[in-house]
Design an enzyme around this catalytic site. Structure first.
Site, PDB file in Angstrom:
ATOM      1  N   CYS A   1       0.823  -1.214   0.000  1.00 42.96           N
ATOM      2  CA  CYS A   1       0.000   0.000   0.000  1.00 42.96           C
ATOM      3  C   CYS A   1       0.856   1.262   0.000  1.00 42.96           C
ATOM      4  CB  CYS A   1      -0.907  -0.008   1.222  1.00 42.96           C
ATOM      5  SG  CYS A   1      -1.873   1.507   1.413  1.00 42.96           S
TER       6      CYS A   1
ATOM      7  N   TYR B   1      -5.229   5.394  -9.615  1.00 44.48           N
ATOM      8  CA  TYR B   1      -6.364   4.562  -9.205  1.00 44.48           C
ATOM      9  C   TYR B   1      -7.602   4.903 -10.025  1.00 44.48           C
ATOM     10  CZ  TYR B   1      -3.792   2.695  -5.248  1.00 44.48           C
ATOM     11  OH  TYR B   1      -2.867   2.036  -4.475  1.00 44.48           O
TER      12      TYR B   1
END
Length: 339
Positions: free
Chosen positions: A45, A183
């Site tokens: 992440c 994203y």
């Protein structure tokens, strides 16, 4: 949005569910005390990676313990969750300090009625097992500026008061177009929104290439929070965002200044030694079944390229300013070196 769902609308990032602040004087919510808090992360992440870098640069490894979840999320009651497994060093599939299998247990300890998403990083109070904060940006800033005597001697000033306005102004642009833009491209529900997101990604990369052609760091003459925020996206770009998220106009390696800048940071203590390329690739390609239903994990690019000479020293500056480099990585936190 669940990782195995085909997107129907543009991805949006939810605000932090819990955002208690931890400071040396306890003037907000909680007091920074050695050994009281445990930072739960996943090395895949980028948002969690920011906090890990700050923690290392500030020398907070002994003050705040680290818990690493498996890069393959587990489906629990229909949703993907960050879990501890023996494969990633947790005996009995439970964190040895918190005694939990899934990070969501700390969320529910804090609020039994919580029904929202679960994200990393998560700072957990070891005294009661409650989640303190999943606000990655505030955690980074507070560890950099508010943990007082718990930081190491020689810790750098990652958020200089005189540069904060510039750091935040630049940070908003980079977040919109690049950090979150990849994203929005990867999970775009249609061509129009994909095209718009990708255009923003490369517009920002082009601007950063120009900015970094004549300066070693984004703001000032040393590493700041601005560089940390950018690095965690750049280090994932060619490995996952370029192919997996279809941000493939150019590779990072095709930007001379940006690629050299990223390698300079990677070779700086705190950056490359907290980057786990295997976890990055496995998580993105395995978990996002909506865009990679076969779960085949790509093998490249060759991580050894991150260790090649960058020549950025010629631009001046020093990574830690008037501070010093952090010491060796604790043995139980070491990641595989590029090989």
């Amino acid at each position: 949005m669940r990782a195995n769902q085909i997107p129907t609308e543009e991805i949006t990032r939810e605000p932090a569910a819990f955002a208690d602040r931890v400071t040396a004087d306890g003037r907000f919510d909680r007091t920074a005390e050695p050994g009281r808090f445990r930072l739960v992360i996943n090395r895949a992440c980028p948002w969690a990676h920011r906090v890990v870098i700050v923690r290392r640069l500030m020398g907070l490894e002994e003050a705040v313990s680290l818990a690493v979840t498996d890069p393959r999320q587990e489906i629990i009651e229909g949703d993907p969750h960050w879990v501890f497994t023996e494969e990633t060093g947790s005996p009995g599939d439970r964190d040895p300090v918190l005694g939990i299998h899934a990070l969501r247990e700390a969320y529910l300890a804090r609020d039994p009625g919580y029904t929202g998403g679960v994200s990393v990083p998560g700072l957990v109070d070891t005294a009661d097992g409650h989640l303190v904060s999943n606000d990655y940006d505030r955690l980074s800033l507070d560890m950099a500026t508010e943990w007082g005597g718990l930081t190491r001697d020689g810790a750098p000033d990652l958020y200089p008061a005189a540069l904060r306005d510039e750091i935040e102004s630049l940070g908003r642009e980079i977040y919109r177009d690049l950090n979150n833009g990849v994203y929005r491209a990867g999970f775009a529900p249609d061509q129009k929104r994909y095209d718009r997101a990708v255009a923003g990604v490369f517009r920002r990369l082009d601007a950063l290439e120009e900015r970094l052609a004549t300066r070693r760091y984004l703001v000032g003459d040393a590493v700041t929070i601005a560089d940390i925020r950018l690095f965690t996206t750049l280090v994932r770009f060619d490995a996952v965002y370029h192919g997996h998220f279809k941000c493939n106009v150019r590779k990072l390696a095709e930007y001379p200044a940006l690629w050299a800048y990223a390698r300079d940071l990677f070779q700086t203590p705190g950056f490359g030694d907290t980057t786990h390329f295997d976890h990055i690739r496995v998580h993105y390609y395995y978990v996002h079944t909506a865009i990679n239903p076969t779960r085949v994990v790509a093998v490249g690019p060759d991580p050894r390229l991150w260790l090649t000479a960058h020549g950025r020293e010629e631009l001046g500056g020093a990574p830690f300013g008037a501070g010093t480099a952090p010491g060796p990585v604790p043995e139980d936190e070491r990641v595989p070196a590029p090989a």
